[in-house]
Design an enzyme around this catalytic site. Structure first.
Site: not given
Ligand code: PEP
Length: 253
Positions: A9, A11, A98, A100, A170, A176, A216
């Protein structure tokens, strides 16, 4: 048996040239390192780079997904992108719900359900994100929150439709932040989600659904996360912006 999936992703990152470099980097990596047959690689760039990415994908071994879709069919919805448009570009997947989108754009479980319906109607596979925020985890409410997200976002689907869905757990506190869920925390929720699926759709179907971990995930921790029975891969944010790291994660099964 269910597929291993690693989805990147991006973003809201990359200029056009950076996106071009990143895709070329992924293709170079794929030429050097062969992915196991049962591992599916998905790249989800921002909308403006979807066409370029699908062009490249035709010559290589990865699939392409969008990061969002409208909950409406078509018409006067300025700035929105419909499932029909994504279908006409022959995309395979689309991320929905997601954290976000939920946090900054008011996406609710009801919106998620409507977006999932649009995608399925147009032959795309939704990657549906669920997960608790830090306060919910601290109050030990992660099961309740995830259950509600899964039930309200997905449980109106028929068994046939459900087979097309990928779920991504998630934990929002891990996205992040550099803080990863422990392999035990990930397995616990993944197993719980599969139990919910079993109760609703039966064991056979529940065993077919890929449940990805996101938060992460990086080359240094992917192996121990993916080693869990109910963790079928990852939805990768930051680490998907480096071709080498992204492919190293995909080779972590
Ligand atoms: C995400 O936003 O789907 C995600 C897993 O981000 P990150 O790997 O940067 O934590």
């Amino acid at each position: 048996m269910r597929k291993h999936i690693v989805a990147g992703n991006w973003k809201m990152n990359c200029t056009f040239n950076e996106a071009d470099d990143l895709i070329n980097g992924i293709m170079e990596q794929l030429e050097q390192k062969e992915l196991p047959r049962d591992t599916k690689l998905i790249v989800c760039p921002p909308f403006p780079y979807l066409e370029m990415t699908t062009d490249y994908a035709n010559d290589s071994y990865f699939m392409v997904g969008a990061q969002n879709v409208s909950d409406q069919e078509k018409g006067a919805y300025t700035g929105e992108v419909s499932a029909e448009m994504l279908e006409s570009m022959e995309l395979d997947y689309c991320i929905v719900g997601h954290s976000e989108r939920r946090a900054y754009y008011g996406e609710t479980n009801k919106t998620v359900a409507a977006k999932v319906d649009q995608l399925l109607k147009h032959g795309l596979k939704p990657i549906v994100c669920v997960g608790e925020v830090l306060e919910e985890r601290e109050a030990n409410r992660q099961f309740e929150v995830v259950k509600q997200q899964v039930e309200e976002g997905l449980f109106h689907l028929s068994a046939e439709q459900m087979k097309e869905v990928v779920i991504a757990y998630e934990p929002v506190w891990a996205i992040g932040t550099g803080k990863t869920a422990t392999p035990e925390q990930a397995q616990e929720i993944h197993h719980y989600i599969r139990t919910l699926l079993t109760e609703k759709y039966g064991k056979e179907l529940a065993e077919e659904i890929s449940i990805l971990y996101g938060g992460s995930c990086k080359p240094s921790n992917a192996k121990e996360l993916f080693a869990n029975t109910d963790v079928d891969g990852g939805l990768i944010g930051g680490a998907s912006l480096k071709a080498e790291d992204f492919i190293a994660i995909a080779l972590s099964f």
